[in-house]
Design a protein around this motif. Sequence first.
Motif, PDB file in Angstrom:
ATOM      1  N   MET A   1      16.857  40.069  33.789  1.00 37.41           N
ATOM      2  CA  MET A   1      15.986  39.583  34.602  1.00 37.41           C
ATOM      3  C   MET A   1      14.863  38.755  33.720  1.00 37.41           C
ATOM      4  O   MET A   1      14.600  37.523  33.923  1.00 37.41           O
ATOM      5  N   VAL A   2      14.623  39.317  32.546  1.00 30.52           N
ATOM      6  CA  VAL A   2      13.532  38.517  31.599  1.00 30.52           C
ATOM      7  C   VAL A   2      14.349  37.155  31.003  1.00 30.52           C
ATOM      8  O   VAL A   2      13.621  36.283  31.164  1.00 30.52           O
ATOM      9  N   ALA A   3      15.540  37.333  30.453  1.00 29.66           N
ATOM     10  CA  ALA A   3      16.374  35.989  30.060  1.00 29.66           C
ATOM     11  C   ALA A   3      16.187  34.913  31.287  1.00 29.66           C
ATOM     12  O   ALA A   3      16.215  33.678  30.845  1.00 29.66           O
ATOM     13  N   ARG A   4      16.419  35.413  32.667  1.00 29.67           N
ATOM     14  CA  ARG A   4      16.584  34.346  33.643  1.00 29.67           C
ATOM     15  C   ARG A   4      15.181  33.841  33.755  1.00 29.67           C
ATOM     16  O   ARG A   4      15.247  32.779  34.451  1.00 29.67           O
ATOM     17  N   GLY A   5      14.357  34.495  33.518  1.00 30.62           N
ATOM     18  CA  GLY A   5      12.828  33.908  34.022  1.00 30.62           C
ATOM     19  C   GLY A   5      12.709  33.993  35.164  1.00 30.62           C
ATOM     20  O   GLY A   5      11.523  33.090  35.547  1.00 30.62           O
ATOM     21  N   GLN A   6      13.205  34.713  36.157  1.00 31.55           N
ATOM     22  CA  GLN A   6      12.887  34.462  37.574  1.00 31.55           C
ATOM     23  C   GLN A   6      12.364  35.856  38.276  1.00 31.55           C
ATOM     24  O   GLN A   6      12.117  35.965  39.450  1.00 31.55           O
ATOM     25  N   GLY A   7      11.811  36.815  37.287  1.00 27.80           N
ATOM     26  CA  GLY A   7      11.101  38.077  37.803  1.00 27.80           C
ATOM     27  C   GLY A   7      12.418  39.026  38.310  1.00 27.80           C
ATOM     28  O   GLY A   7      13.693  38.747  38.158  1.00 27.80           O
ATOM     29  N   GLY A   8      12.155  40.033  38.895  1.00 29.97           N
ATOM     30  CA  GLY A   8      12.884  40.999  39.613  1.00 29.97           C
ATOM     31  C   GLY A   8      12.299  42.176  40.061  1.00 29.97           C
ATOM     32  O   GLY A   8      11.054  42.293  40.002  1.00 29.97           O
ATOM     33  N   LYS A   9      13.203  43.119  40.867  1.00 28.03           N
ATOM     34  CA  LYS A   9      12.419  44.421  41.358  1.00 28.03           C
ATOM     35  C   LYS A   9      13.144  45.441  41.045  1.00 28.03           C
ATOM     36  O   LYS A   9      14.508  45.368  40.804  1.00 28.03           O
ATOM     37  N   VAL A  10      12.372  46.626  40.522  1.00 29.07           N
ATOM     38  CA  VAL A  10      12.977  47.756  40.390  1.00 29.07           C
ATOM     39  C   VAL A  10      12.681  48.847  41.220  1.00 29.07           C
ATOM     40  O   VAL A  10      11.160  49.023  41.227  1.00 29.07           O
ATOM     41  N   ILE A  11      13.510  49.741  41.846  1.00 31.12           N
ATOM     42  CA  ILE A  11      13.028  50.597  42.705  1.00 31.12           C
ATOM     43  C   ILE A  11      13.672  51.945  42.327  1.00 31.12           C
ATOM     44  O   ILE A  11      14.926  51.913  42.421  1.00 31.12           O
ATOM     45  N   ASN A  12      12.862  52.818  41.834  1.00 26.95           N
ATOM     46  CA  ASN A  12      13.269  54.239  41.270  1.00 26.95           C
ATOM     47  C   ASN A  12      13.272  55.296  42.505  1.00 26.95           C
ATOM     48  O   ASN A  12      11.868  55.367  43.213  1.00 26.95           O
ATOM     49  N   ILE A  13      14.098  56.045  42.872  1.00 26.33           N
ATOM     50  CA  ILE A  13      14.022  56.802  44.116  1.00 26.33           C
ATOM     51  C   ILE A  13      13.677  58.311  43.340  1.00 26.33           C
ATOM     52  O   ILE A  13      14.159  58.958  42.343  1.00 26.33           O
ATOM     53  N   GLY A  14      12.484  58.569  43.922  1.00 24.80           N
ATOM     54  CA  GLY A  14      11.946  59.909  43.380  1.00 24.80           C
ATOM     55  C   GLY A  14      12.137  60.888  44.396  1.00 24.80           C
ATOM     56  O   GLY A  14      13.150  61.271  44.995  1.00 24.80           O
ATOM     57  N   SER A  15      11.038  61.820  44.537  1.00 24.99           N
ATOM     58  CA  SER A  15      11.425  62.786  45.427  1.00 24.99           C
ATOM     59  C   SER A  15       9.832  63.475  45.790  1.00 24.99           C
ATOM     60  O   SER A  15       8.791  63.224  45.297  1.00 24.99           O
ATOM     61  N   LEU A  16       9.893  64.366  46.864  1.00 28.13           N
ATOM     62  CA  LEU A  16       8.512  65.222  46.841  1.00 28.13           C
ATOM     63  C   LEU A  16       8.361  66.040  45.582  1.00 28.13           C
ATOM     64  O   LEU A  16       7.313  66.344  45.268  1.00 28.13           O
ATOM     65  N   THR A  17       9.344  66.196  45.013  1.00 29.41           N
ATOM     66  CA  THR A  17       9.349  66.943  43.411  1.00 29.41           C
ATOM     67  C   THR A  17       8.803  66.069  42.362  1.00 29.41           C
ATOM     68  O   THR A  17       8.727  66.390  41.123  1.00 29.41           O
ATOM     69  N   SER A  18       8.687  64.772  42.927  1.00 34.67           N
ATOM     70  CA  SER A  18       7.725  63.820  41.637  1.00 34.67           C
ATOM     71  C   SER A  18       6.336  64.538  41.629  1.00 34.67           C
ATOM     72  O   SER A  18       5.755  64.012  40.905  1.00 34.67           O
ATOM     73  N   GLU A  19       6.073  65.246  42.624  1.00 34.94           N
ATOM     74  CA  GLU A  19       4.774  65.448  42.882  1.00 34.94           C
ATOM     75  C   GLU A  19       4.314  66.781  42.769  1.00 34.94           C
ATOM     76  O   GLU A  19       3.511  67.495  42.169  1.00 34.94           O
ATOM     77  N   ALA A  20       5.359  67.680  43.261  1.00 39.34           N
ATOM     78  CA  ALA A  20       5.153  69.281  43.173  1.00 39.34           C
ATOM     79  C   ALA A  20       6.381  69.879  42.988  1.00 39.34           C
ATOM     80  O   ALA A  20       7.563  69.590  43.397  1.00 39.34           O
ATOM     81  N   ALA A  21       6.511  71.125  42.505  1.00 43.64           N
ATOM     82  CA  ALA A  21       7.530  71.793  42.074  1.00 43.64           C
ATOM     83  C   ALA A  21       8.061  72.769  43.288  1.00 43.64           C
ATOM     84  O   ALA A  21       7.248  73.508  43.937  1.00 43.64           O
ATOM     85  N   ARG A  22       9.773  72.949  43.407  1.00 40.85           N
ATOM     86  CA  ARG A  22      10.275  73.986  44.435  1.00 40.85           C
ATOM     87  C   ARG A  22      11.041  74.806  43.174  1.00 40.85           C
ATOM     88  O   ARG A  22      11.617  74.315  42.352  1.00 40.85           O
ATOM     89  N   ALA A  23      10.940  76.096  43.465  1.00 36.23           N
ATOM     90  CA  ALA A  23      11.514  77.030  42.708  1.00 36.23           C
ATOM     91  C   ALA A  23      12.982  76.899  42.534  1.00 36.23           C
ATOM     92  O   ALA A  23      13.530  76.523  43.899  1.00 36.23           O
ATOM     93  N   THR A  24      13.790  76.720  41.443  1.00 35.78           N
ATOM     94  CA  THR A  24      15.183  76.867  41.746  1.00 35.78           C
ATOM     95  C   THR A  24      15.821  75.392  41.158  1.00 35.78           C
ATOM     96  O   THR A  24      16.879  75.207  41.358  1.00 35.78           O
ATOM     97  N   VAL A  25      15.026  74.454  41.158  1.00 35.90           N
ATOM     98  CA  VAL A  25      15.320  72.964  41.068  1.00 35.90           C
ATOM     99  C   VAL A  25      14.625  72.329  39.800  1.00 35.90           C
ATOM    100  O   VAL A  25      14.133  71.285  39.993  1.00 35.90           O
ATOM    101  N   ALA A  26      14.578  73.095  38.804  1.00 40.04           N
ATOM    102  CA  ALA A  26      13.295  72.784  37.544  1.00 40.04           C
ATOM    103  C   ALA A  26      13.975  71.326  36.996  1.00 40.04           C
ATOM    104  O   ALA A  26      13.302  70.458  36.978  1.00 40.04           O
ATOM    105  N   PRO A  27      15.319  71.387  36.605  1.00 39.75           N
ATOM    106  CA  PRO A  27      15.768  69.876  36.081  1.00 39.75           C
ATOM    107  C   PRO A  27      15.350  68.783  36.905  1.00 39.75           C
ATOM    108  O   PRO A  27      15.067  67.517  36.628  1.00 39.75           O
ATOM    109  N   TYR A  28      15.990  68.894  38.348  1.00 42.11           N
ATOM    110  CA  TYR A  28      15.574  67.965  39.359  1.00 42.11           C
ATOM    111  C   TYR A  28      14.185  67.633  39.528  1.00 42.11           C
ATOM    112  O   TYR A  28      13.747  66.117  39.262  1.00 42.11           O
TER     113      TYR A  28
END
Length: 256
Positions: free
Chosen positions: A133-160
Motif C-alpha cells: 500500500m505504501v509503495a503504491r501511494g494510494q493508501g489503504g484500509k486494515v480491519i483487525n477483528i477483535g472480540s469482547l475479550t479485547s476489553e474483558a477476560a472470560r475464564a478459560t480462554v486466556a490466549p484468545y
Amino acid sequence: MANPLFDLTGRTALITGSARGIGLAIAQGLGESGAAVVVNGRQPAAVQAAVDKLTGLGLQAQGAVFDVADEAAVAAAFEAFDAQGLHIDILVNNAGIQHRAPMLDLALKDWQRVIDTNLTAAFLVGKAAARRMVARGQGGKVINIGSLTSEAARATVAPYTVAKGGIKLLSKAMAAEWAQFNIQANSIGPGYILTDMNAALIQNPSFDAWVKASNPAQRWGRPEELVGTAVFLASAASNYVNGQIIYVDGGWLSVL
Ligand code: GCO
C-alpha cells in the motif's frame, strides 16, 4: 440512493479466514459493496466452496490458500498477488482459532498456537499488505477483528483474550505508523456471534442463557450483522477514523 462514500467498486479486499463464519460474511458484504474479494483459508476445498458461493451471487471473488501464521507462506502469497497484478486495498485480519482450557493446565504449544494465529498473523499479513500500500501511494484500509475479550477476560480462554487484547492495540500501533501513508487501521469487536467456532457454547443451555442475559439485545449476534461496520471501515466514509475499535455486541459492553 446509496451514498458513494460507502462504494468499494474498484477496490480489492483480502479477508483472512474467510471460508466460513464472520470472515465469509464480511467477504460477501464487501463484495456486495463493489469490492473484488480474495477468500483465504488453509483448506483448498473450503476456500473454493466459499469462492463458488460468492461468484454464484454474482460477486468478484478468488481464493488464496495459505496459512496466515506462516511467515514464508504469507510472503509467497503476496508475491503471487504481485505476479497477478493484484493490489490489496483492504485487508481484514479475521483468521482466528479458539482453545478453551484453564491456564493452570494450558500447554505452551496451545498458548503459542492461538497467539500465532490470532495476533502474530495480523502483524505478518498486515505488514505484507501495508508495504505494498505504501509503495503504491494510494493508501489503504486494515480491519483487525477483535472480540469482547479485547476489553474483558472470560475464564478459560486466556490466549484468545490476550491475542484479542493485542489486536485492539495493534490497530492503534498501525495507525501510529501508517496514517502518514493514508492507511487507516481499525478493529471490530464482535460480541457472541453464531459461528462454528462457538458451536459448543451455543449448544450449551447454561452458556446460551448467560449470553442472552448478558447483553441488552438478549440474543446472539449473526455474522452478517458485522457487515455494516466492516463496509464503513473499508470505505472512504472512515478516512479520518484511525486506531479505533467498534464493538458490535448488542450493547454488551455498555451495560452493567
Ligand atoms: C468464548 C468465545 C468468545 C467469542 C467472542 C466473544 O469461548 O468465550 O469463543 O471468545 O468467540 O470472541 O467476543
